[in-house]
Every structure is written in C-alpha cells, then in structure tokens.
Scaffold this motif. Structure first.
Motif, PDB file in Angstrom:
ATOM      1  N   SER A  15       3.622  12.168   0.721  1.00  0.00           N
ATOM      2  CA  SER A  15       2.576  12.111   1.734  1.00  0.00           C
ATOM      3  C   SER A  15       2.417  10.689   2.269  1.00  0.00           C
ATOM      4  CB  SER A  15       1.237  12.561   1.145  1.00  0.00           C
ATOM      5  OG  SER A  15       1.296  13.911   0.765  1.00  0.00           O
ATOM      6  N   TYR A  16       2.798   9.715   1.462  1.00  0.00           N
ATOM      7  CA  TYR A  16       2.731   8.305   1.840  1.00  0.00           C
ATOM      8  C   TYR A  16       4.141   7.707   1.757  1.00  0.00           C
ATOM      9  CZ  TYR A  16      -2.208   9.123   1.039  1.00  0.00           C
ATOM     10  OH  TYR A  16      -3.478   9.634   1.084  1.00  0.00           O
ATOM     11  N   PRO A  17       5.016   8.055   2.699  1.00  0.00           N
ATOM     12  CA  PRO A  17       6.415   7.612   2.625  1.00  0.00           C
ATOM     13  C   PRO A  17       6.591   6.098   2.697  1.00  0.00           C
ATOM     14  CG  PRO A  17       5.978   8.678   4.725  1.00  0.00           C
ATOM     15  CD  PRO A  17       4.768   8.881   3.868  1.00  0.00           C
ATOM     16  N   ASP A  18       5.645   5.393   3.297  1.00  0.00           N
ATOM     17  CA  ASP A  18       5.759   3.939   3.376  1.00  0.00           C
ATOM     18  C   ASP A  18       5.575   3.265   2.018  1.00  0.00           C
ATOM     19  OD1 ASP A  18       6.206   4.117   6.094  1.00  0.00           O
ATOM     20  OD2 ASP A  18       4.095   3.798   6.617  1.00  0.00           O
ATOM     21  N   ASP A  19       4.981   3.987   1.067  1.00  0.00           N
ATOM     22  CA  ASP A  19       4.780   3.438  -0.275  1.00  0.00           C
ATOM     23  C   ASP A  19       5.984   3.644  -1.192  1.00  0.00           C
ATOM     24  OD1 ASP A  19       2.275   2.668   0.501  1.00  0.00           O
ATOM     25  OD2 ASP A  19       1.215   4.278  -0.547  1.00  0.00           O
ATOM     26  N   VAL A  20       6.945   4.442  -0.777  1.00  0.00           N
ATOM     27  CA  VAL A  20       8.106   4.739  -1.619  1.00  0.00           C
ATOM     28  C   VAL A  20       9.027   3.520  -1.670  1.00  0.00           C
ATOM     29  CG1 VAL A  20      10.168   6.167  -1.858  1.00  0.00           C
ATOM     30  CG2 VAL A  20       8.008   7.214  -1.184  1.00  0.00           C
ATOM     31  N   ARG A  21       9.423   3.181  -2.902  1.00  0.00           N
ATOM     32  CA  ARG A  21      10.332   2.050  -3.111  1.00  0.00           C
ATOM     33  C   ARG A  21      11.267   2.404  -4.256  1.00  0.00           C
ATOM     34  NH1 ARG A  21       9.262  -2.515  -6.394  1.00  0.00           N
ATOM     35  NH2 ARG A  21       7.157  -1.680  -6.636  1.00  0.00           N
ATOM     36  N   LEU A  34      14.619   3.259 -10.617  1.00  0.00           N
ATOM     37  CA  LEU A  34      13.160   3.267 -10.694  1.00  0.00           C
ATOM     38  C   LEU A  34      12.623   3.664  -9.334  1.00  0.00           C
ATOM     39  CD1 LEU A  34      12.793  -0.103 -12.577  1.00  0.00           C
ATOM     40  CD2 LEU A  34      12.562   2.172 -13.553  1.00  0.00           C
ATOM     41  N   LEU A  35      11.929   4.787  -9.293  1.00  0.00           N
ATOM     42  CA  LEU A  35      11.351   5.308  -8.056  1.00  0.00           C
ATOM     43  C   LEU A  35       9.853   5.076  -8.108  1.00  0.00           C
ATOM     44  CD1 LEU A  35      11.388   6.943  -5.432  1.00  0.00           C
ATOM     45  CD2 LEU A  35      11.421   9.014  -6.815  1.00  0.00           C
ATOM     46  N   TYR A  36       9.365   4.197  -7.242  1.00  0.00           N
ATOM     47  CA  TYR A  36       7.946   3.888  -7.172  1.00  0.00           C
ATOM     48  C   TYR A  36       7.343   4.628  -5.991  1.00  0.00           C
ATOM     49  CZ  TYR A  36       9.065   0.040 -10.308  1.00  0.00           C
ATOM     50  OH  TYR A  36       9.488  -0.711 -11.374  1.00  0.00           O
ATOM     51  N   ALA A  37       6.167   5.206  -6.201  1.00  0.00           N
ATOM     52  CA  ALA A  37       5.478   5.946  -5.139  1.00  0.00           C
ATOM     53  C   ALA A  37       3.971   5.866  -5.360  1.00  0.00           C
ATOM     54  CB  ALA A  37       5.927   7.399  -5.123  1.00  0.00           C
ATOM     55  N   ASN A  38       3.229   6.257  -4.344  1.00  0.00           N
ATOM     56  CA  ASN A  38       1.782   6.327  -4.421  1.00  0.00           C
ATOM     57  C   ASN A  38       1.392   7.293  -5.536  1.00  0.00           C
ATOM     58  OD1 ASN A  38      -0.989   7.372  -3.704  1.00  0.00           O
ATOM     59  ND2 ASN A  38      -0.727   5.831  -2.109  1.00  0.00           N
ATOM     60  N   ASN A  74      13.519   7.232 -13.232  1.00  0.00           N
ATOM     61  CA  ASN A  74      12.122   7.205 -13.680  1.00  0.00           C
ATOM     62  C   ASN A  74      11.231   7.152 -12.444  1.00  0.00           C
ATOM     63  OD1 ASN A  74      12.612   7.113 -16.494  1.00  0.00           O
ATOM     64  ND2 ASN A  74      13.096   4.949 -16.315  1.00  0.00           N
ATOM     65  N   VAL A  75      10.186   7.952 -12.451  1.00  0.00           N
ATOM     66  CA  VAL A  75       9.219   7.956 -11.364  1.00  0.00           C
ATOM     67  C   VAL A  75       7.961   7.272 -11.865  1.00  0.00           C
ATOM     68  CG1 VAL A  75       7.890   9.383  -9.768  1.00  0.00           C
ATOM     69  CG2 VAL A  75      10.151  10.143 -10.512  1.00  0.00           C
ATOM     70  N   GLU A  76       7.510   6.249 -11.125  1.00  0.00           N
ATOM     71  CA  GLU A  76       6.344   5.497 -11.546  1.00  0.00           C
ATOM     72  C   GLU A  76       5.394   5.298 -10.376  1.00  0.00           C
ATOM     73  OE1 GLU A  76       7.330   1.906 -13.586  1.00  0.00           O
ATOM     74  OE2 GLU A  76       9.005   2.844 -14.644  1.00  0.00           O
TER      75      GLU A  76
END
Length: 79
Positions: A15-21, A34-38, A74-76
């Motif tokens: 829902s917040y694609p700009d936060d995905v890193r 390492l998958l970072y998301a909101n 890993n999703v964080e």
C-alpha cells in the motif's frame, strides 16, 4: 537483478510502495535479501499462510540453479 525483482514485486503488493527497500548481503555461497516495508504492509508481503513470500522464494530458487548461490529472504518493518 534479484534485488530489483523483489523490490518491484513488493511494490506491486504494498500500500506504501515508496517505503519498500531491498538490501542484499552476499557471502561466498549464500546471499541474504532484506526486504524493508511499512509496518502495515508486512502482512500483505508475507501473505495468508506465507503464500506471497513463498511465491517470491520460489522464483528466487530458480536463480540458484543459474548462479549457484543460495538465497534467504527476510521481511522487516521500516524503523
């Protein structure tokens, strides 16, 4: 290449694609993705019974056959 795929896939779901890193930490035979998301997108990325993250892992496992590397993901939540 793999980091780009994971990032694009996650951005389609989030829902917040700009936060995905995505970060990749490579070792000799294993790489950790390492998958970072909101925080609110973590459940979507993992999916019901882990099906979304399982789909990502399935595609990534195909890359192992190509380059011989093992991949962990890993999703964080973003801190």
């Amino acid at each position: 290449m793999i980091a780009d795929f994971v990032a694009q896939f996650a951005k389609l779901i989030a829902s917040y694609p700009d936060d995905v890193r995505v970060e990749v930490k490579e070792g000799d035979e294993t790489a950790e993705i390492l998958l970072y998301a909101n925080q609110s997108d973590i459940g979507k990325l993992i999916g019901k019974e882990g099906k979304m993250i399982g789909a990502i892992k399935t595609v990534i496992s195909g890359c192992k056959a190509k380059d011989g590397m093992s991949y962990r993901i890993n999703v964080e939540a973003i801190k």
